[in-house]
Design a protein around this motif. Structure first.
Motif, PDB file in Angstrom:
ATOM      1  N   TRP A  37       0.833  -1.188   0.023  1.00  0.00           N
ATOM      2  CA  TRP A  37      -0.049   0.016   0.137  1.00  0.00           C
ATOM      3  C   TRP A  37       0.995   1.304   0.059  1.00  0.00           C
ATOM      4  CZ3 TRP A  37       0.137  -3.392   4.391  1.00  0.00           C
ATOM      5  CH2 TRP A  37       0.835  -2.768   5.377  1.00  0.00           C
ATOM      6  N   VAL A  38       0.349   2.446  -0.382  1.00  0.00           N
ATOM      7  CA  VAL A  38       0.856   3.683  -0.346  1.00  0.00           C
ATOM      8  C   VAL A  38       0.531   4.107   1.184  1.00  0.00           C
ATOM      9  CG1 VAL A  38       1.083   5.918  -1.337  1.00  0.00           C
ATOM     10  CG2 VAL A  38       1.182   3.848  -2.875  1.00  0.00           C
ATOM     11  N   TRP A  39       1.337   4.668   2.045  1.00  0.00           N
ATOM     12  CA  TRP A  39       0.811   5.183   3.392  1.00  0.00           C
ATOM     13  C   TRP A  39      -0.020   6.518   3.151  1.00  0.00           C
ATOM     14  CZ3 TRP A  39       1.230   9.641   6.046  1.00  0.00           C
ATOM     15  CH2 TRP A  39       0.799   9.250   7.616  1.00  0.00           C
ATOM     16  N   PHE A  40      -0.782   6.670   4.003  1.00  0.00           N
ATOM     17  CA  PHE A  40      -1.559   7.791   4.244  1.00  0.00           C
ATOM     18  C   PHE A  40      -2.252   7.745   5.454  1.00  0.00           C
ATOM     19  CE2 PHE A  40      -4.418   4.326   2.474  1.00  0.00           C
ATOM     20  CZ  PHE A  40      -5.442   4.335   3.520  1.00  0.00           C
ATOM     21  N   PRO A  41      -2.542   9.012   6.191  1.00  0.00           N
ATOM     22  CA  PRO A  41      -2.904   9.191   7.414  1.00  0.00           C
ATOM     23  C   PRO A  41      -4.462   8.284   7.434  1.00  0.00           C
ATOM     24  CG  PRO A  41      -2.935  11.260   6.742  1.00  0.00           C
ATOM     25  CD  PRO A  41      -2.444  10.196   5.522  1.00  0.00           C
ATOM     26  N   ILE A  42      -4.747   7.608   8.608  1.00  0.00           N
ATOM     27  CA  ILE A  42      -5.843   6.963   8.683  1.00  0.00           C
ATOM     28  C   ILE A  42      -6.420   7.025  10.072  1.00  0.00           C
ATOM     29  CG2 ILE A  42      -5.126   4.603   9.110  1.00  0.00           C
ATOM     30  CD1 ILE A  42      -7.143   3.529   7.189  1.00  0.00           C
ATOM     31  N   GLY A  43      -7.728   7.115  10.162  1.00  0.00           N
ATOM     32  CA  GLY A  43      -8.327   7.297  11.389  1.00  0.00           C
ATOM     33  C   GLY A  43      -9.093   6.253  11.980  1.00  0.00           C
ATOM     34  N   ARG A  44     -10.189   6.346  12.499  1.00  0.00           N
ATOM     35  CA  ARG A  44     -10.940   5.303  13.233  1.00  0.00           C
ATOM     36  C   ARG A  44     -11.725   4.319  12.178  1.00  0.00           C
ATOM     37  NH1 ARG A  44     -14.303   6.862  16.842  1.00  0.00           N
ATOM     38  NH2 ARG A  44     -16.228   5.814  16.288  1.00  0.00           N
ATOM     39  N   SER A  45     -11.679   4.861  10.860  1.00  0.00           N
ATOM     40  CA  SER A  45     -12.260   3.953  10.051  1.00  0.00           C
ATOM     41  C   SER A  45     -11.247   2.706   9.511  1.00  0.00           C
ATOM     42  CB  SER A  45     -12.486   4.422   8.595  1.00  0.00           C
ATOM     43  OG  SER A  45     -11.304   4.935   8.081  1.00  0.00           O
ATOM     44  N   ALA A  46     -10.269   2.962  10.228  1.00  0.00           N
ATOM     45  CA  ALA A  46      -9.401   1.524  10.256  1.00  0.00           C
ATOM     46  C   ALA A  46      -9.853   0.356  10.774  1.00  0.00           C
ATOM     47  CB  ALA A  46      -7.969   1.997  10.630  1.00  0.00           C
ATOM     48  N   TRP A  47     -10.559   0.688  11.692  1.00  0.00           N
ATOM     49  CA  TRP A  47     -11.341  -0.471  12.562  1.00  0.00           C
ATOM     50  C   TRP A  47     -12.688  -0.492  12.643  1.00  0.00           C
ATOM     51  CZ3 TRP A  47     -14.212   1.464  16.060  1.00  0.00           C
ATOM     52  CH2 TRP A  47     -14.035   2.555  16.636  1.00  0.00           C
ATOM     53  N   HIS A  48     -13.304   0.622  12.119  1.00  0.00           N
ATOM     54  CA  HIS A  48     -14.720   0.647  12.041  1.00  0.00           C
ATOM     55  C   HIS A  48     -15.033   0.042  10.638  1.00  0.00           C
ATOM     56  CE1 HIS A  48     -18.562   3.174  13.540  1.00  0.00           C
ATOM     57  NE2 HIS A  48     -18.573   1.942  13.420  1.00  0.00           N
ATOM     58  N   GLU A  49     -15.128  -1.095  10.457  1.00  0.00           N
ATOM     59  CA  GLU A  49     -15.261  -1.687   9.059  1.00  0.00           C
ATOM     60  C   GLU A  49     -16.474  -1.390   8.403  1.00  0.00           C
ATOM     61  OE1 GLU A  49     -14.367  -5.877   6.718  1.00  0.00           O
ATOM     62  OE2 GLU A  49     -14.117  -5.630   8.779  1.00  0.00           O
ATOM     63  N   ASP A  50     -17.504  -1.526   9.259  1.00  0.00           N
ATOM     64  CA  ASP A  50     -18.853  -1.561   8.626  1.00  0.00           C
ATOM     65  C   ASP A  50     -19.262   0.053   8.191  1.00  0.00           C
ATOM     66  OD1 ASP A  50     -19.469  -4.307   9.115  1.00  0.00           O
ATOM     67  OD2 ASP A  50     -20.670  -3.846  10.896  1.00  0.00           O
ATOM     68  N   MET A  51     -18.974   0.757   9.055  1.00  0.00           N
ATOM     69  CA  MET A  51     -19.014   2.279   8.565  1.00  0.00           C
ATOM     70  C   MET A  51     -18.283   2.646   7.508  1.00  0.00           C
ATOM     71  SD  MET A  51     -20.916   4.960   9.499  1.00  0.00           S
ATOM     72  CE  MET A  51     -21.130   4.980  11.220  1.00  0.00           C
ATOM     73  N   ARG A  52     -17.042   2.194   7.526  1.00  0.00           N
ATOM     74  CA  ARG A  52     -16.181   2.463   6.358  1.00  0.00           C
ATOM     75  C   ARG A  52     -16.532   1.975   4.953  1.00  0.00           C
ATOM     76  NH1 ARG A  52     -11.993  -0.455   7.897  1.00  0.00           N
ATOM     77  NH2 ARG A  52     -12.116  -2.244   6.383  1.00  0.00           N
ATOM     78  N   GLU A  53     -17.252   0.918   5.010  1.00  0.00           N
ATOM     79  CA  GLU A  53     -17.387   0.046   3.695  1.00  0.00           C
ATOM     80  C   GLU A  53     -18.942   0.864   3.296  1.00  0.00           C
ATOM     81  OE1 GLU A  53     -15.911  -1.936   1.641  1.00  0.00           O
ATOM     82  OE2 GLU A  53     -14.331  -1.187   3.081  1.00  0.00           O
ATOM     83  N   GLN A  54     -19.730   1.257   3.982  1.00  0.00           N
ATOM     84  CA  GLN A  54     -21.005   1.975   3.766  1.00  0.00           C
ATOM     85  C   GLN A  54     -20.620   3.294   3.343  1.00  0.00           C
ATOM     86  OE1 GLN A  54     -23.601   2.304   7.123  1.00  0.00           O
ATOM     87  NE2 GLN A  54     -23.488   0.356   7.573  1.00  0.00           N
ATOM     88  N   ILE A  55     -19.731   4.022   3.809  1.00  0.00           N
ATOM     89  CA  ILE A  55     -19.098   5.302   3.240  1.00  0.00           C
ATOM     90  C   ILE A  55     -18.451   5.299   1.816  1.00  0.00           C
ATOM     91  CG2 ILE A  55     -17.568   7.573   3.621  1.00  0.00           C
ATOM     92  CD1 ILE A  55     -18.118   7.002   6.598  1.00  0.00           C
ATOM     93  N   LEU A  56     -17.504   4.101   1.856  1.00  0.00           N
ATOM     94  CA  LEU A  56     -16.656   4.007   0.443  1.00  0.00           C
ATOM     95  C   LEU A  56     -17.723   3.623  -0.695  1.00  0.00           C
ATOM     96  CD1 LEU A  56     -13.576   2.045   1.519  1.00  0.00           C
ATOM     97  CD2 LEU A  56     -13.600   4.679   1.081  1.00  0.00           C
ATOM     98  N   GLU A  57     -18.547   2.808  -0.393  1.00  0.00           N
ATOM     99  CA  GLU A  57     -19.847   2.509  -1.471  1.00  0.00           C
ATOM    100  C   GLU A  57     -20.431   3.649  -1.786  1.00  0.00           C
ATOM    101  OE1 GLU A  57     -19.996  -0.265  -2.897  1.00  0.00           O
ATOM    102  OE2 GLU A  57     -18.380  -1.200  -1.883  1.00  0.00           O
ATOM    103  N   SER A  58     -20.798   4.236  -0.841  1.00  0.00           N
ATOM    104  CA  SER A  58     -21.456   5.596  -1.297  1.00  0.00           C
ATOM    105  C   SER A  58     -20.716   6.655  -2.135  1.00  0.00           C
ATOM    106  CB  SER A  58     -22.064   6.601   0.032  1.00  0.00           C
ATOM    107  OG  SER A  58     -22.489   7.764  -0.163  1.00  0.00           O
ATOM    108  N   LEU A  59     -19.390   6.784  -1.794  1.00  0.00           N
ATOM    109  CA  LEU A  59     -18.633   7.701  -2.454  1.00  0.00           C
ATOM    110  C   LEU A  59     -18.229   7.305  -3.882  1.00  0.00           C
ATOM    111  CD1 LEU A  59     -15.659   8.425   0.200  1.00  0.00           C
ATOM    112  CD2 LEU A  59     -17.902  10.007  -0.520  1.00  0.00           C
TER     113      LEU A  59
END
Length: 233
Positions: free
Chosen positions: A173-195
């Motif tokens: 991977w190419v590094w980038f700053p990441i926050g709570r979505s690193a572990w909050h998988e369900d929310m992360r996937e909902q947001i990414l699918e929306s985007l």
């Protein structure tokens, strides 16, 4: 105040907002004596302003102004050139973003994303004036973080991301700053699918995210998922 500007502004406030961020950042960068940790968290007011303004922009779907905020040039520490706001004042990019510092907050001792969690909780309390009581502020906050991380990745070339992803999941991977979505998988996937769904995807590309390149956006999201997947706890 920053959140209100982002939520209900019309773009005419953007210069003022960026001037405030620059002023707070420059003040924080002044060389002073004292304990290192206190010196390094002097940018905290600038981080709060950027976060509040960014949340307001996300709430109002002002994608172009959001991208302008994240990509705005800002002076590096000690006048060593220029960098983007997202590279200086987002999550662990600033010296005070050291996660161990924020673990000193009461109840945060075992948090893996202590700064991210702190900011999310803080704006849950502060955001009624520009978000509305009925909105899921946690989702709004993570949406802001994910979009900021994707904007950070714009500094990479698509070849860099391709080469990283080709290495496999262990270190690809190419590094980038990441926050709570690193572990909050369900929310992360909902947001990414929306985007990644229209009309939001088209609006983000038009606003300048992912270099206005759909392929770059898709690979940036793959890179995001790769790093997040390695940071599950």
């Amino acid at each position: 105040m920053a959140g209100i500007l982002g939520r209900w502004g019309d773009g005419s406030e953007k210069t003022l907002a960026l001037d405030v961020i620059e002023m707070l950042s420059r003040h924080a960068d002044q060389t002073l004596g004292g304990l290192s940790v206190w010196l390094e968290i002097r940018s905290y007011p600038a981080v709060l302003f950027v976060t509040g303004y960014g949340l307001g922009l996300v709430r109002s779907r002002r994608w172009s102004d959001l991208h302008d905020l994240l990509a705005a040039p800002i002076q590096k520490r000690n006048d060593r050139g220029i960098e983007r706001t997202v590279e200086k004042l987002f999550l662990g990019c600033w010296p005070g973003g050291n996660n161990d510092y924020w673990k000193n907050l009461d109840g945060f001792e075992r948090r893996k994303t202590a700064l991210s969690d702190h900011l999310c909780g803080l704006f849950q309390n502060w955001s009624n004036s520009f978000v509305g009581a009925s909105l899921d502020v946690e989702r709004l906050y993570e949406n802001w973080e994910i979009l900021s991380s994707l904007a950070y990745l714009e500094a990479a070339g698509i070849g860099d991301i391709d080469a990283a992803l080709a290495q496999g999941s262990s270190n690809g991977w190419v590094w980038f700053p990441i926050g709570r979505s690193a572990w909050h998988e369900d929310m992360r996937e909902q947001i990414l699918e929306s985007l990644l769904s229209d009309p939001t995807k088209s609006e983000l590309l038009e606003a300048g995210f992912a270099k206005r390149d759909q392929n770059f956006l898709s690979k940036s999201v793959s890179n995001y998922r790769r790093l997040a997947g390695r940071m599950r706890w």
